[in-house]
Each structure stands twice: as structure tokens, then as C-alpha cells.
Design a protein around this motif. Structure first.
Motif, PDB file in Angstrom:
ATOM      1  N   VAL A 115       0.857  -1.188   0.000  1.00  0.00           N
ATOM      2  CA  VAL A 115       0.000   0.000   0.000  1.00  0.00           C
ATOM      3  C   VAL A 115       0.896   1.243   0.000  1.00  0.00           C
ATOM      4  O   VAL A 115       1.762   1.399   0.872  1.00  0.00           O
ATOM      5  N   TYR A 116       0.653   2.132  -0.985  1.00  0.00           N
ATOM      6  CA  TYR A 116       1.487   3.324  -1.161  1.00  0.00           C
ATOM      7  C   TYR A 116       0.672   4.580  -0.871  1.00  0.00           C
ATOM      8  O   TYR A 116      -0.371   4.814  -1.492  1.00  0.00           O
ATOM      9  N   THR A 117       1.150   5.373   0.090  1.00  0.00           N
ATOM     10  CA  THR A 117       0.560   6.670   0.380  1.00  0.00           C
ATOM     11  C   THR A 117       1.317   7.719  -0.420  1.00  0.00           C
ATOM     12  O   THR A 117       2.534   7.874  -0.275  1.00  0.00           O
ATOM     13  N   LEU A 118       0.594   8.436  -1.267  1.00  0.00           N
ATOM     14  CA  LEU A 118       1.219   9.358  -2.212  1.00  0.00           C
ATOM     15  C   LEU A 118       1.339  10.758  -1.635  1.00  0.00           C
ATOM     16  O   LEU A 118       0.507  11.186  -0.826  1.00  0.00           O
ATOM     17  N   ARG A 119       2.333  11.483  -2.074  1.00  0.00           N
ATOM     18  CA  ARG A 119       2.450  12.888  -1.709  1.00  0.00           C
ATOM     19  C   ARG A 119       1.249  13.636  -2.279  1.00  0.00           C
ATOM     20  O   ARG A 119       0.765  13.328  -3.376  1.00  0.00           O
ATOM     21  N   ASP A 120       0.797  14.661  -1.548  1.00  0.00           N
ATOM     22  CA  ASP A 120      -0.360  15.433  -2.012  1.00  0.00           C
ATOM     23  C   ASP A 120       0.032  16.808  -2.552  1.00  0.00           C
ATOM     24  O   ASP A 120      -0.836  17.640  -2.828  1.00  0.00           O
TER      25      ASP A 120
ATOM     26  N   PRO B 229      -2.489  18.476 -10.606  1.00  0.00           N
ATOM     27  CA  PRO B 229      -1.932  17.628  -9.549  1.00  0.00           C
ATOM     28  C   PRO B 229      -1.730  16.189 -10.009  1.00  0.00           C
ATOM     29  O   PRO B 229      -2.484  15.679 -10.849  1.00  0.00           O
ATOM     30  N   MET B 230      -0.706  15.553  -9.481  1.00  0.00           N
ATOM     31  CA  MET B 230      -0.532  14.115  -9.655  1.00  0.00           C
ATOM     32  C   MET B 230      -1.579  13.408  -8.809  1.00  0.00           C
ATOM     33  O   MET B 230      -1.684  13.647  -7.606  1.00  0.00           O
ATOM     34  N   THR B 231      -2.373  12.539  -9.422  1.00  0.00           N
ATOM     35  CA  THR B 231      -3.450  11.857  -8.711  1.00  0.00           C
ATOM     36  C   THR B 231      -3.128  10.376  -8.534  1.00  0.00           C
ATOM     37  O   THR B 231      -2.240   9.818  -9.200  1.00  0.00           O
ATOM     38  N   ALA B 232      -3.883   9.748  -7.654  1.00  0.00           N
ATOM     39  CA  ALA B 232      -3.746   8.306  -7.475  1.00  0.00           C
ATOM     40  C   ALA B 232      -4.066   7.568  -8.768  1.00  0.00           C
ATOM     41  O   ALA B 232      -3.488   6.512  -9.062  1.00  0.00           O
ATOM     42  N   GLU B 233      -4.974   8.128  -9.564  1.00  0.00           N
ATOM     43  CA  GLU B 233      -5.316   7.505 -10.846  1.00  0.00           C
ATOM     44  C   GLU B 233      -4.127   7.539 -11.799  1.00  0.00           C
ATOM     45  O   GLU B 233      -3.877   6.568 -12.529  1.00  0.00           O
ATOM     46  N   ASP B 234      -3.381   8.658 -11.827  1.00  0.00           N
ATOM     47  CA  ASP B 234      -2.174   8.725 -12.659  1.00  0.00           C
ATOM     48  C   ASP B 234      -1.170   7.658 -12.239  1.00  0.00           C
ATOM     49  O   ASP B 234      -0.560   6.994 -13.084  1.00  0.00           O
ATOM     50  N   VAL B 235      -0.999   7.503 -10.936  1.00  0.00           N
ATOM     51  CA  VAL B 235      -0.033   6.540 -10.417  1.00  0.00           C
ATOM     52  C   VAL B 235      -0.461   5.122 -10.751  1.00  0.00           C
ATOM     53  O   VAL B 235       0.332   4.311 -11.276  1.00  0.00           O
ATOM     54  N   ALA B 236      -1.713   4.779 -10.454  1.00  0.00           N
ATOM     55  CA  ALA B 236      -2.199   3.428 -10.724  1.00  0.00           C
ATOM     56  C   ALA B 236      -2.137   3.112 -12.214  1.00  0.00           C
ATOM     57  O   ALA B 236      -1.752   1.995 -12.610  1.00  0.00           O
TER      58      ALA B 236
ATOM     59  N   THR C 214      -7.037   3.014  -4.025  1.00  0.00           N
ATOM     60  CA  THR C 214      -7.753   2.629  -2.803  1.00  0.00           C
ATOM     61  C   THR C 214      -7.962   3.811  -1.861  1.00  0.00           C
ATOM     62  O   THR C 214      -8.357   3.628  -0.712  1.00  0.00           O
ATOM     63  N   GLY C 215      -7.714   5.009  -2.334  1.00  0.00           N
ATOM     64  CA  GLY C 215      -7.931   6.217  -1.546  1.00  0.00           C
ATOM     65  C   GLY C 215      -7.574   7.426  -2.374  1.00  0.00           C
ATOM     66  O   GLY C 215      -6.993   7.311  -3.463  1.00  0.00           O
ATOM     67  N   GLU C 216      -7.895   8.613  -1.884  1.00  0.00           N
ATOM     68  CA  GLU C 216      -7.611   9.828  -2.642  1.00  0.00           C
ATOM     69  C   GLU C 216      -6.134   9.951  -2.958  1.00  0.00           C
ATOM     70  O   GLU C 216      -5.747  10.404  -4.051  1.00  0.00           O
ATOM     71  N   HIS C 217      -5.288   9.541  -2.012  1.00  0.00           N
ATOM     72  CA  HIS C 217      -3.840   9.586  -2.209  1.00  0.00           C
ATOM     73  C   HIS C 217      -3.235   8.224  -1.876  1.00  0.00           C
ATOM     74  O   HIS C 217      -2.177   8.138  -1.258  1.00  0.00           O
TER      75      HIS C 217
END
Length: 553
Positions: free
Chosen positions: A120-125, A134-141, A168-171
């Protein structure tokens, strides 16, 4: 698995490295530091991780990429010196490889492994793309999924144990595995973990990474323009998220000279401000010119050869033992590579030891110095072999590059001295890769030259590529550590994993398969007197090294 492409990253020094030209025949001079142990040094002085810190901003810098012009700057298809040296300053990864060869959080500010099958990766906001979005969780996934699902990416094979990548979450992004894999997380510090803007990629899929389109990423430098045959220009990202690594150069221009003499001349004239892998033939001239500084740094590089034929004469362990001790490794390091190299005791160099460093270093420290030019001892071993083995031809293939041929001639000299029937096969530089990738082309060739580096500073990555069934540099078909590797990859406890890695290294050293301990090559960097700051360590492949560069006044 994209085996026909990822291997090119391992060939770059074999095909384009600007190394020394002297022929070695029976040299026995020693090196200045023990292989894989202690603090290294070269004739350029102690190995340095960083050069002197930059103190001012600079309008522009011209930096040469010694391997020539890339075919693309698409980071998903980037696995070689030239594209990575450029891309590392534009496109960032979830985790980062530091200058000290550690792995640390990056675009992911933290991660956890709640159970063996999930990361599980918590992304910088606070990260934005160059267009301000902004870089989003969708971009990362999406970026991770692209590596997982597109077999044309260079890093697809690293996702063999991944079931899915989900937001799995906003970030937050979660990777679900098919089976426990404690190598995968570290691989996200390579372009296996690269993040690009999903919208931009999908709108430009057919031309992504080309001169017309470039890329859209989050790094300290932005893609500006690509003048084919001349240079690629990056512009400073003034809104870069990392406050601790703010770039000082406004415009970075990458040039494509490959000829050693031309590179040296351009550096001396000031036409080019800097380069990695300084031409060996020009190092002394550059160092003594007073116009700049040459610095040597640590690098996880093994200049060596790989056995590839399990049915030939070299399949005999006594043949491999005799050849290894007869090769004048020390003389090659001094005369060909002019002391910017040192003989290795095991196939994995120290700067790839990673979390297993203490165990591997303790083991290496107990080993004797590597044998070198032991002709009489080696000849006795060969003389005791059946005549049919002694007379069978051992063939070594290499690209038609002068620097590479000097190493190969030294190997042939050793083999001939001890009574082996050794033949060199020199092939066109552009066709050498076929011998590595294509079994039909390879035929019954026994040995391949290479300078090898792994994706990340983790010995499991190194071993997965060189010594495990299906590994990209295991043309021999070696199976001796398969079970140990599978156990280590699925082992979470670092101490237990390190024990298993040590067992594998011991086995490979005993068998001398498939890759032999060769020479640990040092990284070199030149900067003229107006700039400084570039890391001297071999970390320009996945780390935004250009952000360190700036003025000296």
C-alpha cells in the motif's frame, strides 16, 4: 517478458563505452583497493559520491550523452544510458535510488506491507505535473498498470507476480500480488515505478516520447525540444515539489557525441560543459588541462563475461577454473582501464549489496585476492584434462569496438598461454545484440562480453537477471540457485533473506556460472570550471542528478 530490449541496457559499455586502448599481455601490476571491500579509490583519488556543491545559478549547460542519440524519451521504453540519463531528470518514480545506493520514499511518501500479498502506497499530495495539474492516485495506478499490462514496456517482466494495481484512496494506491514478492517494492525505484500523466499519454499514445510529443511528468526539468541529430533540451521546472532539490540551471542541453577524441576535444574547448564516463584515452589530458575536474565515483558495474554454452568445453568446471585464474585481471584494470577498475571477488559488486551489505561484505572480506595471471597453476589444471577437452574450441563473441577488443584479446592471451583452443569472433556493433537475444544467431558460442549493472541496488535484482532460470543474462541455462532465489524472493525477514543471498553468492563463486567475477568499473564525471555539483556516483539512470548542477561562483 521483453528480453530482446532490456538487455541493451547491459550492453552500453560494451558497445559505446569510451575506455582505454592498450593491449594487455601478461601484466601483473596491482590495484589500489581491495575489490568489494573498504573505501575504494582510483588513480583519480578517493571515490566520491558527490562533487563540490554548486553555489549559484547558471543560464545553460551542455552535457554530452556518450552513447549517442536515443530513439525515444518514453520512460516505459527506456533502459539504456542515453535515454535514462535524460529521462531521470524529467520523469520520477514512486521510490528513489539515492546517491548512497539506498532506496527511499519519493512520489510515494510512505508504503506498507500489511500482509504478504499487498503493498500500500501513500502518495504525496503536493506534487504537480508540468502543466500545473496535480498528480493523482489515478495517474499513479495507471502508470503502474501500463508497465504491468503492456508487454512492450522494458519493465513488464518485473510485474510477473502482480495481480492488480488499484486506487484505494484519494492519495493511496494498492498493489495486489499473486504470491509474496519482497523484491517488487524495491523495483519501484527504477522506471518500473515511473509516473506519467495519464491524460497526456493517452492523447499522444502513438507518438509518446518522440520529438513532437515528448513526455508529461513531475521532475525538476521539463521537456522543451528535440532537434534530431543535434540535441535534446530540457527547461527548469520552477514549481518542482522537492524543496531540498531545487535545480539551479535554467536550460539543460544534451548533445550526442560518441567518438572519444571528439568528446575530449569538445570538453577542452568548452563546447561541452560536462559528461559521464569520461573517455579513458583523454582522462589524463583533461585532468591536467586546468579547464575542469575529473572525479571518480562508486558504481555497481561488473565488466566481465558470461558463459552461454552448457554443452561446450567451457561447461567443464576445471576449464572455467583455469581460465579464471589465468586471466590477468589486475593487469587489465591497470593497463586497459588505467586504474578506474579493480578485480572483483564475487560476481556482484559491492554497490549492489543493498540491504544484504553487512553479510556480503563480511563474506567478501574473508576471501583471498582474486587470482590473476596464474599461468603455471592454470596450465597444470588444463594439462590434466582429457585431450578431447583441451582441443575443443572455446569461442567468445564481442562487438567490433576497439576498447572491447582489448579486453577480449587479454582473455584470449590467457587461454592460449595455458593450452586452451580459444577463438574470438568479432561481429558488427549493431548486430551484437542478436547473439545475446536470439538462440539461433547465438548457436554454440561459449562466452559473451558484457558490462553489467542491475536495475536497483538489491542483490536479488542482480541475481534474477544473471543467474536464475529465465534471467536475461542466463543464456547458459544455469539452475543452481533457482530454489534459493525463490525462497529469498518470498522471504520478508531481512536477516533470513540476506543468509539466502549469501548462500547464492557462495554457490555462484564456486561454480563460476553463468557470470564470472570480473572488474568493478568506477564511474567518472567531468565538469569544466564554471559548473559543479553533479553526483560522481553511478546514479544518473533513475535519479534527477542534473538538479544538483550549478555554478561555481
Amino acid at each position: 517478458m521483453t528480453t530482446t530490449r532490456i538487455l541493451r541496457s547491459r550492453l552500453a559499455l560494451a558497445t559505446c563505452g569510451a575506455l582505454g586502448l592498450a593491449l594487455v599481455t601478461g601484466c601483473t601490476a596491482g590495484t589500489k583497493a581491495s575489490s568489494s571491500g573498504g573505501d575504494g579509490e582510483s588513480r583519480l583519488g578517493d571515490l566520491q559520491v558527490l562533487t563540490e556543491e554548486a553555489t549559484s545559478e547558471v543560464d545553460s549547460v551542455k552535457w554530452n550523452v556518450f552513447q549517442g542519440e536515443p530513439s525515444t524519451v518514453d520512460p516505459f521504453r527506456s533502459a539504456d544510458y542515453t535515454p535514462n540519463m535524460i529521462n531521470s531528470n524529467m520523469c520520477e518514480t514512486l521510490l528513489s535510488q539515492t546517491n548512497e545506493f539506498d532506496i527511499a520514499p519519493n512520489l510515494a511518501e510512505s508504503f506498507e506491507n500489511p500482509d504478504p500479498l499487498h503493498w500500500v502506497y501513500t502518495l504525496r499530495d503536493d506534487v504537480t505535473f508540468w502543466d500545473g495539474t496535480p498528480m493523482t492516485a489515478e495517474d499513479v495506478a495507471w502508470s503502474l498498470e501500463h508497465n504491468r499490462t503492456d508487454p512492450a514496456t522494458f519493465y513488464n517482466y518485473l510485474y510477473s507476480n502482480v495481480e492488480s494495481v488499484d486506487v484505494t484512496g484519494e492519495h493511496e494506491v494498492t498493489v495486489t500480488l499473486k504470491r509474496p514478492d519482497y523484491l517488487f517494492n524495491d523495483e519501484l525505484a527504477s522506471f518500473a515505478g515511473v509516473v506519467v500523466q495519464k491524460k497526456h499519454y493517452e492523447a499522444n499514445e502513438d507518438t509518446y516520447g518522440s520529438p513532437a510529443t515528448g513526455v508529461m511528468c513531475t521532475g525538476p526539468y521539463m521537456y522543451e525540444k528535440w532537434t534530431k541529430g543535434e540535441s535534446i533540451t530540457l527547461a527548469r521546472n520552477d514549481d518542482y515539489w522537492n524543496d531540498e532539490l531545487q535545480p539551479k540551471v535554467r536550460t539543460f542541453e544534451f548533445t550526442f557525441l560518441v567518438d572519444s577524441a571528439a568528446i575530449t576535444s569538445a570538453l577542452l574547448s568548452g563546447e561541452i560543459d560536462g559528461t559521464y564516463f569520461v573517455p579513458e584515452a583523454g582522462i589524463d589530458q583533461l585532468r591536467n588541462s586546468g579547464r575542469g575536474t575529473v572525479t571518480a565515483g562508486p558504481a555497481p558495474l561488473n565488466l566481465t563475461f558470461v558463459y552461454a554454452n552448457s554443452d561446450g568445453a567451457a561447461a567443464n568446471p576445471e576449464v572455467r577454473k583455469a581460465l579464471q585464474m589465468a586471466i590477468d585481471w589486475k593487469g587489465i584494470a591497470e593497463s586497459v582501464y588505467k586504474d578506474t577498475a579493480e578485480p572483483l571477488k564475487i560476481q556482484t559488486p559491492r554497490y549492489a549489496f543493498g540491504a544484504a551489505n553487512d553479510d556480503l561484505q563480511e563474506y567478501v572480506d574473508t576471501l583471498p585476492e582474486p587470482p590473476s595471471a596464474k599461468y603455471e597453476e592454470a596450465k597444470k589444471i588444463v594439462d590434466a584434462l582429457p585431450a578431447s577437452v583441451r582441443s575443443e574450441e572455446i569461442s567468445m563473441v564481442l562487438p567490433a569496438v576497439a576498447e572491447t577488443q582489448q579486453f577480449a584479446l587479454a582473455v584470449k592471451d590467457a587461454a592460449t598461454r595455458i593450452g586452451l583452443n580459444f577463438k574470438l569472433k568479432v561481429v558488427p556493433e549493431t548486430g551484437y545484440s542478436n547473439y545475446l537475444y536470439d538462440p539461433a544467431t547465438r548457436g554454440d558460442i561459449d562466452i559473451f562480453y558484457t558490462t553489467f549493472w542491475s536495475n536497483i541496488p538489491n542483490p536479488l535484482d542482480w541475481l534474477s537477471l544473471t543467474a536464475v532460470t529465465g534471467g536475461l543474462f542466463n543464456q547458459y541455462g544455469y539452475t543452481g540457485i533457482d530454489d534459493l532465489f525463490a525462497e529469498a524472493q518470498g522471504t520478508k525477514d531481512p536477516a533470513k533473506q540476506a543468509e539466502l543471498i549469501l548462500q547464492m553468492e557462495e554457490k555462484l563463486r564456486e561454480d563460476l556460472l553463468p557470470m564470472v567475477p570480473g572488474l568493478e568499473i568506477h564511474n567518472t564525471v567531468w565538469m569544466n570550471n564554471r559548473i559543479t555539483g553533479a553526483p560522481a556516483a553511478f546514479n544518473f539512470l533513475y535519479y534527477p542528478w542534473a538538479a544538483h548542477v550549478g555554478g561555481t561562483e
